[in-house]
Each structure stands twice: as C-alpha cells, then as structure tokens.
Design an enzyme around this catalytic site. Structure first.
Site, short mmCIF file in Angstrom:
data_model
loop_
_atom_site.label_atom_id
_atom_site.label_comp_id
_atom_site.label_asym_id
_atom_site.label_seq_id
_atom_site.Cartn_x
_atom_site.Cartn_y
_atom_site.Cartn_z
N TYR A 57 0.64 -1.70 0.02
CA TYR A 57 0.07 0.36 -0.03
C TYR A 57 0.78 1.14 0.20
CZ TYR A 57 -4.22 3.39 0.89
OH TYR A 57 -4.34 4.48 0.57
N PRO A 110 0.02 14.63 3.39
CA PRO A 110 -0.90 13.67 4.25
C PRO A 110 -0.46 12.15 3.73
CG PRO A 110 -1.42 15.20 2.74
CD PRO A 110 -0.35 15.30 1.90
N GLY A 112 -2.52 8.49 5.07
CA GLY A 112 -3.49 7.87 4.64
C GLY A 112 -3.10 6.51 5.25
N ARG A 198 -3.96 0.54 -9.06
CA ARG A 198 -2.96 -0.03 -7.99
C ARG A 198 -2.60 -1.48 -8.25
NH1 ARG A 198 -4.65 4.40 -3.24
NH2 ARG A 198 -3.89 6.03 -4.52
N LYS A 312 -4.23 20.90 -4.39
CA LYS A 312 -3.28 19.66 -4.28
C LYS A 312 -3.12 18.44 -6.00
CE LYS A 312 -1.16 15.91 -1.95
NZ LYS A 312 -1.47 14.60 -1.86
N HIS A 336 0.46 12.72 -6.66
CA HIS A 336 0.13 11.45 -5.77
C HIS A 336 1.67 10.24 -5.40
CE1 HIS A 336 -3.75 10.82 -2.93
NE2 HIS A 336 -3.55 10.01 -2.97
N GLY A 369 8.87 12.12 -5.15
CA GLY A 369 9.92 11.54 -5.59
C GLY A 369 10.72 12.29 -4.42
N ARG A 391 6.43 9.08 1.18
CA ARG A 391 7.15 7.57 1.63
C ARG A 391 8.11 7.79 2.86
NH1 ARG A 391 4.90 7.16 -3.85
NH2 ARG A 391 3.82 5.53 -4.05
#
Ligand code: FNR
Length: 439
Positions: A57, A110, A112, A198, A312, A336, A369, A391
C-alpha cells in the site's frame, strides 16, 4: 540531538552540524542512527518492518510504476553546481509560507492509513513534525480524528487535507472541524476522484478502507454518523453471506474496532454484533469519491471555510494558472507519488513551467519523488516554495515510530543545509536556477 522548537529559525539553522557531529560522536561508542540515512536502505528496512499488505500500500504505485520511476529520474536531469569561497558559515533555511515565517522549507504530505505502518500512526507523525518545526498535513484518511491528532501536538502548525466527498454536508463539516481544531489551511486533493489502478494492492486484493482502516475522520464526524444511521435504517433483508475464514474474522474485528465511533460503544463484542461498523465502511465507499467534480464546484469550499485553500494534485501549467485565477491561496504540484496514473508526467519536469506561470502570485508546494535534502534543494531552486515529504515519513514511522520520523526529517534538513552551503549560498531563499546545471 535535542528537538528543534517549532518556528525557531535559529534552531533549524543549526540542525546539520549538530546532526552530523552527534551521529559521528555517538558512533564512537557503537551507536547507530535509529533509521538508515541512505534513502534506499530506509525503504528496505521499512519493508522488513511492515506486513506485505502495508508495504504494497505504501510503496506501490499505479500500473507498472512508470510514474514513480519518472519522478525519480527527473531529479537525475539536474545537477547542483558547487561554488566555494563564499563565506557560508551562517545559513538560513527559513521561508515564508501562508503568511508566516517557517524555520525550514519542508512540509509533511498527507499520508492516509498510517495505522498499517505503526499503531501510533498520525499521533507519532504529528509529534515528530512539531518537534522539528515542520508543518504536517492531516490526511482525510488518517487513522485518528483530527481533534485527537491536534491534542497529540498542541499548538503545532497543521494543515487539513480534504477528499471532496459526494456529500457537501460532510465536506462542510470536515472543514468546520479542521478550522475549529486549529488547522491553518485546507488542502483539497484533486487527483483522486477515481482511485488509481494500484497493481500491488490488486494482487493482494487488499484495500485498507474496506477493512475499516483509514476512515477515522469519517466515523468521528456527526454528519457521516447520520449518513450511516440513515443507511442502516434503510437497509433491508439479511446481510450477504461470506465464507468464514481466519482472514474474514480478522477483517471483521478490524471493521468492528473502527466502528466504535459510530456505535458509541467500546465493547468489541458489541461492535462485532452491530451492523453499524460494516454500514460505516459501505457508506464511506459510497461517498468517498466525486468523479463529477469540476472547477465550478470548488467555489463552494469558500463558503465552508475561511482558511486558506491549497489545491493539491496540479501538474499542468494551465491548471496552475486557473487555480490562481480562481482565488486558490496555494497550489501543490503532485502526482500523488505515482499512485494515480501510470505513465504520467514527472512533477519535477513540470515544476519550471508551472513556476514560470504562477511564481510570485501563489506559493507552490512540491512533492512526488523527494527523498533527500539535495532533492529538496533542486525543487526549491526550480521554483518550489516548500517541499513535501511523503513515503520517507512512512518508512521512518515503520522502522522507529515517532523517533524514526524525527530522524527522517532531520536528515533531509541536514543535507539541505549542507547542499546550500556547498553550493555557495547562505539562504534557501537564494536558491534559483543559477545553482543548477541541466545534466
Ligand atoms: C499518500 N498520499 C496522499 N495524498 C493525499 O492527498 N491524501 C492522502 O490521504 C494520501 N495518502 C497517502 C498514503 C500513502 C501511503 C502514500 C505513499 C501517499 C500522497 C502524498 O500526499 C504525496 O503526494 C506522495 O506521497 C508524494 O510522493 P512520494 O514522495 O511519497 O513518492
């Protein structure tokens, strides 16, 4: 290293030297950093700390992952041009953003469903951000209600990110809560009106929301709770039968836990028996996305909040210009993190064109990135006002909780500071195209 007080530019300025010397000094007695400093090693360590579903995820992207790869490849197209002999003994990382001086040009994007990564999820991230003086953006898909996150880091700068749901009453309620709980701006994410394809999640047949994860902002909302009750009252007949396996039981428990806010009961047994938690998940899946949303609709957000509004998911210069003309208080260049469209444009590639059109008229937040301080320096030199980390924050959280997030932020700031000095500059504000060379 001691924590940096929020909004303390002097403290932020001193970060790199203290970090480096602290790390090396501690190393003499055998201590190592809590999280790997090298971005790729950080991701590998996080992969080991997470379940297969959580890693898929967080790390996964849309389709073949080409957009994620392009986001990174775009950074390789620029080089920082070092300039010695310019007295860089004092360096200033501060920037102005949304009418306030900030100690650094970083922001947390953000993210989730951080409960998949660590039980303290957004609470740990918010505390770490506060300690480092970096504003954090609370996700609409957070694992804790925004009021609870606010309590975990009182007074720290926060933004709230909204996914525009199909219920305007719910949108208005979420934004009212954001304002009441002390968020200083609203970020409306525009690129997720349909969930991307995804591949890694599809292969595991795992979407956290269907397990009741990442819907705490909804289940804690009075308007959403009313929607759930109405849906439950309208439901007829027996619930559909599912095959009972260990996995269905685990999913049932996860849904029951998340449903406590709608049933008002803390009893797991009671929440397992109640139909409301499952109805909450179904209600969420119904209201979440609004593919029919248009520019004209956005004006309604102005009626729902007096906070500044940042859009965004902007990657086209025409959209950036339109956002500014429509009165947006900021734009956030993002794809994203390559999670929405495969073979999309890399954000760094479009940053210069967008900056050319709107710089000076609106702040530009940049993400997708960014993995290091040198990456942040390049984005700032190409026109970003602030740079958001995505990330890497989740990876730090996975490896070492709140401390891990603090270290990730600290490392990026330290390298940004060093890069600035080695490029011959003394202030982030002076970063411009002149310090770069096209590779
Ligand atoms: C996200 N992102 C995201 N964006 C958003 O507006 N609301 C959200 O709830 C989330 N949730 C989320 C979860 C996870 C696990 C990831 C990885 C990303 C996108 C995020 O804000 C940001 O745009 C990207 O993470 C930037 O890309 P990189 O730098 O992480 O590759």
């Amino acid at each position: 290293m001691s924590s940096v007080a929020p909004n303390d530019p002097a403290a932020a300025r001193g970060i790199s030297r203290r970090t480096q010397s602290d790390v090396y000094r501690a190393g003499i007695s055998g201590a190592r950093p809590a999280v790997p400093v090298l971005p790729a090693a950080l991701e590998s360590a996080a992969a080991k700390a997470m379940s297969a579903e959580a890693y898929a995820y967080v790390a996964g992207g849309a389709g073949s992952g080409a957009t994620m790869a392009q986001n990174r490849a775009a950074f390789a197209r620029w080089q920082v041009w070092p300039r010695p002999l310019r007295d860089v003994s004092s360096r200033d990382l501060s920037v102005d953003f949304l009418g306030r001086a900030r100690p650094s040009p970083l922001l947390l994007a953000p993210l989730g469903v951080m409960e998949m990564v660590h039980p303290e999820a957004d609470l740990a991230v918010a505390r770490a951000a506060a300690a480092m003086g970096v504003p954090c953006t609370l996700s609409n898909q957070a694992s804790f209600p925004m009021e609870r996150i606010a309590q975990s880091a009182p007074g720290a700068p926060r933004l709230f990110q909204l996914y525009w749901s199909s219920s305007d009453e719910l949108n208005a309620s979420l934004l009212a809560r954001a304002e009441a709980s002390g968020c200083e701006a609203v970020v409306i994410t525009l690129d997720t009106h349909l969930l991307g394809w995804r591949t890694q999640d599809l292969d595991l047949a795992f979407l956290p929301f269907t397990r009741g994860m990442g819907i705490a902002q909804y289940t804690s909302d009075p308007v959403f709770q009313q929607l759930v009750r109405e849906r439950a009252a309208g439901a007829s007949g027996e619930p559909s039968k599912v095959r009972v396996t260990a996995k269905t039981i685990a999913a049932g428990v996860s849904i029951a836990r998340s449903g406590a806010a709608v049933t008002g009961s803390r009893s797991l047994r009671g929440n397992l028996r109640s139909p409301l938690p499952r109805t909450a998940v179904e209600t969420f899946l119904d209201v979440f996305s609004t593919p029919a949303l248009t520019w004209g609709d956005l004006t309604r957000a102005r009626e729902w909040t007096s906070l500044p509004i940042i859009l965004k998911g902007i990657v086209h210069p025409d959209d950036a210009e339109r956002a500014v003309d429509a009165g947006a208080d900021g734009i956030w260049i993002s794809n994203h993190g390559g999670r929405q469209i495969d073979r999309s444009v890399a954000t760094l590639d479009v940053l210069p064109e967008i900056a050319e059109r709107v710089a000076g008229r609106t702040p530009i937040v940049f993400d997708s990135g960014v993995r290091s301080g040198a990456d942040a320096a390049v984005a700032l030199a190409l026109g970003a006002t602030t740079v958001a980390l995505g990330r890497p924050v989740a990876y730090g959280l996975a490896v070492a909780g709140e401390e891990g997030v603090r270290e990730v932020i600290r490392n990026v700031l330290a390298e940004l500071d060093i890069t600035l000095g080695l490029a011959g500059l003394t202030a982030v504000r002076d970063l411009s195209r002149d310090v770069l060379r096209a590779a």
